[in-house]
Design a protein around this motif. Structure first.
Motif, short mmCIF file in Angstrom:
data_model
loop_
_atom_site.label_atom_id
_atom_site.label_comp_id
_atom_site.label_asym_id
_atom_site.label_seq_id
_atom_site.Cartn_x
_atom_site.Cartn_y
_atom_site.Cartn_z
N HIS A 517 0.81 -1.27 -0.02
CA HIS A 517 -0.20 0.13 0.07
C HIS A 517 0.84 1.15 0.00
N ASN A 518 0.39 2.26 -0.72
CA ASN A 518 1.15 3.45 -0.93
C ASN A 518 0.93 4.23 0.43
N ILE A 519 1.97 4.99 1.14
CA ILE A 519 1.87 5.71 2.15
C ILE A 519 2.38 7.26 1.86
N ILE A 520 1.53 8.32 1.98
CA ILE A 520 1.72 9.54 1.57
C ILE A 520 2.21 10.62 2.93
N PHE A 521 3.29 11.22 2.85
CA PHE A 521 3.87 11.96 3.90
C PHE A 521 3.98 13.55 3.55
N THR A 522 3.85 14.28 4.48
CA THR A 522 4.23 15.64 4.05
C THR A 522 5.08 15.94 5.34
N THR A 523 6.39 16.58 5.04
CA THR A 523 7.47 17.06 5.72
C THR A 523 7.88 18.54 5.13
N SER A 524 8.81 18.88 5.96
CA SER A 524 9.69 20.03 5.46
C SER A 524 10.72 19.42 4.38
N THR A 525 11.50 20.34 4.05
CA THR A 525 12.24 19.85 2.93
C THR A 525 13.76 19.39 3.88
N ASP A 526 13.88 19.79 5.34
CA ASP A 526 14.95 19.40 5.83
C ASP A 526 14.90 17.86 6.34
N VAL A 527 13.70 17.22 6.18
CA VAL A 527 13.82 15.65 6.37
C VAL A 527 14.48 15.17 5.29
N TYR A 528 15.71 14.14 5.24
CA TYR A 528 16.17 13.51 4.27
C TYR A 528 15.65 12.28 4.18
N LYS A 529 15.40 11.50 5.40
CA LYS A 529 15.01 10.27 5.54
C LYS A 529 13.98 9.92 6.45
N ILE A 530 13.17 9.10 6.02
CA ILE A 530 11.90 8.67 6.93
C ILE A 530 12.26 6.83 7.33
N GLN A 531 11.81 6.65 8.44
CA GLN A 531 12.26 5.28 8.85
C GLN A 531 10.87 4.74 9.67
N THR A 577 12.79 10.10 11.57
CA THR A 577 13.49 10.99 10.62
C THR A 577 14.53 11.65 10.97
N ARG A 578 15.30 11.97 10.01
CA ARG A 578 16.53 12.71 10.36
C ARG A 578 16.99 13.53 8.88
N SER A 579 17.85 14.33 9.35
CA SER A 579 18.23 15.32 8.21
C SER A 579 19.53 14.88 7.60
N ILE A 580 20.24 15.57 6.76
CA ILE A 580 21.46 15.04 6.17
C ILE A 580 22.64 15.13 7.23
N LYS A 581 22.41 16.22 8.03
CA LYS A 581 23.26 16.44 9.31
C LYS A 581 22.94 15.70 10.56
N THR A 582 21.98 15.00 10.76
CA THR A 582 21.46 14.55 12.01
C THR A 582 21.20 12.86 11.87
N SER A 583 21.33 12.20 13.03
CA SER A 583 20.99 10.88 13.23
C SER A 583 19.63 10.77 13.10
N PHE A 584 18.77 9.57 13.26
CA PHE A 584 17.37 9.58 13.14
C PHE A 584 16.81 9.97 14.53
N ILE A 585 15.98 10.83 14.51
CA ILE A 585 15.25 11.05 15.98
C ILE A 585 13.81 10.79 15.88
N SER A 586 13.12 10.33 17.13
CA SER A 586 11.86 9.73 17.36
C SER A 586 11.14 10.86 17.69
N GLY A 587 9.60 10.43 18.08
CA GLY A 587 8.71 11.41 18.51
C GLY A 587 8.50 12.62 17.52
N VAL A 588 8.57 12.22 16.32
CA VAL A 588 8.25 13.50 15.22
C VAL A 588 6.83 13.39 14.58
N GLY A 589 6.18 12.28 15.06
CA GLY A 589 4.70 12.15 14.42
C GLY A 589 4.03 11.20 15.06
#
Length: 598
Positions: A517-531, A577-589
């Motif tokens: 199934h497809n999942i659609i997210f919206t984030t800022s362009t700061d988000v580089y990866k979703i996990q 999620t994480r940005s290019i500069k950070t590691s993955f963080i929780s509690g984002v949604g």
């Protein structure tokens, strides 16, 4: 101005039964508030708090009839303790002339949201002695009412009341019951023209030559039309017929209008009520349904009425038109008890314009004088400034550990601005007037100051303090440093997910069929990866660099990814999620909760 109470037709009915609370069972104060103060009560059993609250739409409508302090607290409350404090606040009785109206009238009630317009239209501009004048009565309300009492004041030296028609109601299923106190008769034939004002009122100049006719409107609960309660829309409800007296002097102005707040004092309301009944009031119910669910009764003393009177002359003199002037003064009357809401300068200007002396018997040759007085009141009304902060902004994009330039726009001239960290309310910063750069323009001040940036993003609530205390008209100050990255999930939707009954779609908490199934997210362009991470530590990772996964529009990034729900049963996935500069963080949604079916 202290709130004045005319009379309470529901004085017994509106006594809210006290609730005995023991320590053995927790009280749900949100539910208690909704049932006690924001839900209607069946008219036949008004002393009973309903067992269940009304629908949310009705609760929100009734919340508008409480003051801003209650509305703000209700919408901001999160814990049961918050609602308990609000319950105690809403229970505070009103005090009038030293008398506390426990469980009958509440200090924080504000009926000004309710609007009633009563319009009187005479059938002629001039009338001779012995001639009949017919006055049509039109009514508009912005709430449902099954019963109403409307008063018509007139000068007993000029006219005598003859009849009040019961046949001009232009809608089905309603009755008109006319009753004329002090000078008139009952519709059933009982003559009460010898009735006089109560002794406490009789010798007052305001009542010396005044007659008062009452008109009662009541829905017929036995009708076949279902019109148990009604919102009026300039409906012609009845007409009253008067006869000009032979003794009326030529050129005298004959005026028909409703009682106004300025004519009546609190001691008069009670004296009148003991000798008669409701003067000018409306039952407000939740909807057009029977049995009625009554919320409250409002009187003209709640400043909810716009009265458009009519006047004519007994001779050939043409008088100036005061209609627009009276409506402008009515705006002042409605706001008197809220004077403290406005800045001192703007309220003083409005008060002076509305209370300035004006001859009420000017002729058409002096219409300009009336028009100028009206324009002055309207200009002062438009110039009213509500105390509080209207704008709070950061100038530029400050870096961490530097001072940010802050701009506040406030009404009036406060002495202090205080900002409170929304995440840590113990973190408060006070800005004194002398420590800021202040400019003034058109009743507002602009304050410039600085604030040390110690977090990548912080949100504050800003309040202004005046001579009479802090205004609750606050503003939000959001300080975002140039180093801040927004790594939150703005929205998430699992395509083809549905609720258990299969009736409606949902976003991230429901059922899906086994498979991809497809999942659609919206984030800022700061988000580089979703996990996604499940309870066993398995991960599914998606990268913005993967071709076809993301589309960017401005600072918003839309993700369209595929997840294989390969096994039936419950799936609980945490989103990171994480940005290019950070590691993955929780509690984002929010988590993704799916029950997979075959």
């Amino acid at each position: 101005m202290a709130k004045k109470v005319l009379c309470v037709m529901l004085a017994v009915a509106m006594v809210f039964g006290s609730l005995a609370v023991t320590s053995f069972a927790a009280v749900d104060y949100k539910d208690l508030i909704d049932r006690t103060f924001l839900s209607g009560r069946v008219k036949t059993n008004m002393t009973e708090v309903p067992e269940t609250a009304d629908d949310e739409a009705i609760l929100q409508e009734n919340l508008l009839y409480w003051d801003e302090e209650v509305q703000t607290a209700y919408n901001a409350a999160e814990t049961n303790e918050d609602y308990e404090a609000l319950y105690n606040l809403m229970s505070t009785p009103a005090v009038l002339d030293g008398v506390s109206f426990d469980d009958v009238w509440y200090a924080h009630r504000d009926e000004s949201y309710g609007q009633v317009s009563v319009r009187y239209v005479a059938d002629k501009l001039n009338a001779e002695a012995g001639e009949r004048i017919t006055v049509n009565v039109y009514l508009t309300t912005n709430f449902y009412t099954p019963s109403a009492a409307i008063g018509i004041e007139f000068d007993k030296n000029l006219v005598d009341i003859e009849t009040i028609s019961q046949s001009l109601v232009t809608f089905s299923g309603w009755n008109v019951v006319s009753k004329n106190t002090n000078y008139g008769f009952l519709a059933n034939g009982t003559d009460v023209r010898s009735k006089i004002w109560p002794e406490s009122m009789r010798n007052k100049t305001a009542y010396a030559n005044k007659g008062l006719a009452q008109i009662y409107l009541a829905a017929n609960t036995n009708n076949a039309y279902g019109n148990y309660a009604k919102k009026f829309n300039d409906d012609l409800v009845c007409s009253a017929t008067f006869i000009v007296k032979d003794s009326a002097p030529s050129g005298a102005a004959i005026t028909f209008t409703a009682p106004t707040d300025g004519d009546w004092k609190s001691e008069d309301f009670f004296a009148y009520y003991e000798n008669s009944s409701s003067l000018f009031g409306f039952e407000r119910v939740t909807e057009n349904a029977y049995p009625y669910k009554v919320v409250d009764e409002m009187t003209f003393c709640d400043h909810v009425y716009t009265v458009k009177g009519c006047s004519l002359s007994a001779g050939d003199v043409a008088y100036a038109d005061y209609t627009a002037y009276n409506l402008a003064v009515e705006k002042y009357t409605k706001l008197v008890n809220k004077a403290g809401t406005y800045t001192v300068d703007s309220w003083t200007a409005f008060k002076n314009a509305a209370t300035a002396d004006l001859d009420k018997n000017l002729t058409v040759d002096d219409q300009r004088i009336v028009n100028d007085a009206t324009a002055a009141i309207e200009a002062a009304y438009e110039g009213l400034r509500v105390k509080g902060i209207t704008e709070a902004n950061v100038v530029g994009a400050p870096a961490l550990n530097t001072n940010a330039n802050i701009k506040f726009v406030v009404a009036g001239s406060p002495s202090i601005i205080r900002i409170v960290d929304t995440e840590d309310r113990s973190n408060t910063i006070t800005i004194f007037r002398e420590d800021a750069s202040v400019t003034k323009e058109d009743g507002y001040e602009t304050w410039y100051t600085t604030l040390f940036v110690e977090k990548a993003m912080a949100t504050y609530t800003a309040y202004a303090k005046y001579s009479d205390g802090y205004s609750m008209n606050s503003a939000t100050l959001k300080v975002v440093s140039s180093d801040y990255e927004d790594l939150t999930i703005h929205t998430m939707k699992v395509c083809d997910m549905f609720k258990g009954d299969g009736s409606t779609s949902c976003t991230n908490n429901g059922r899906v069929t086994i498979g991809k199934h497809n999942i659609i997210f919206t984030t800022s362009t700061d988000v580089y990866k979703i996990q996604f991470v499940n309870e066993y530590g398995n991960t599914w990772t998606y990268c913005a660099a993967t071709k076809g996964i993301c589309t960017d529009e401005g600072t918003e990034r839309t993700w369209n990814v595929t997840l294989n729900f390969y096994q039936d049963g419950p799936w609980k996935l945490t989103v990171r999620t994480r940005s290019i500069k950070t590691s993955f963080i929780s509690g984002v949604g929010d988590d993704l909760n799916a029950y997979v079916i075959t």
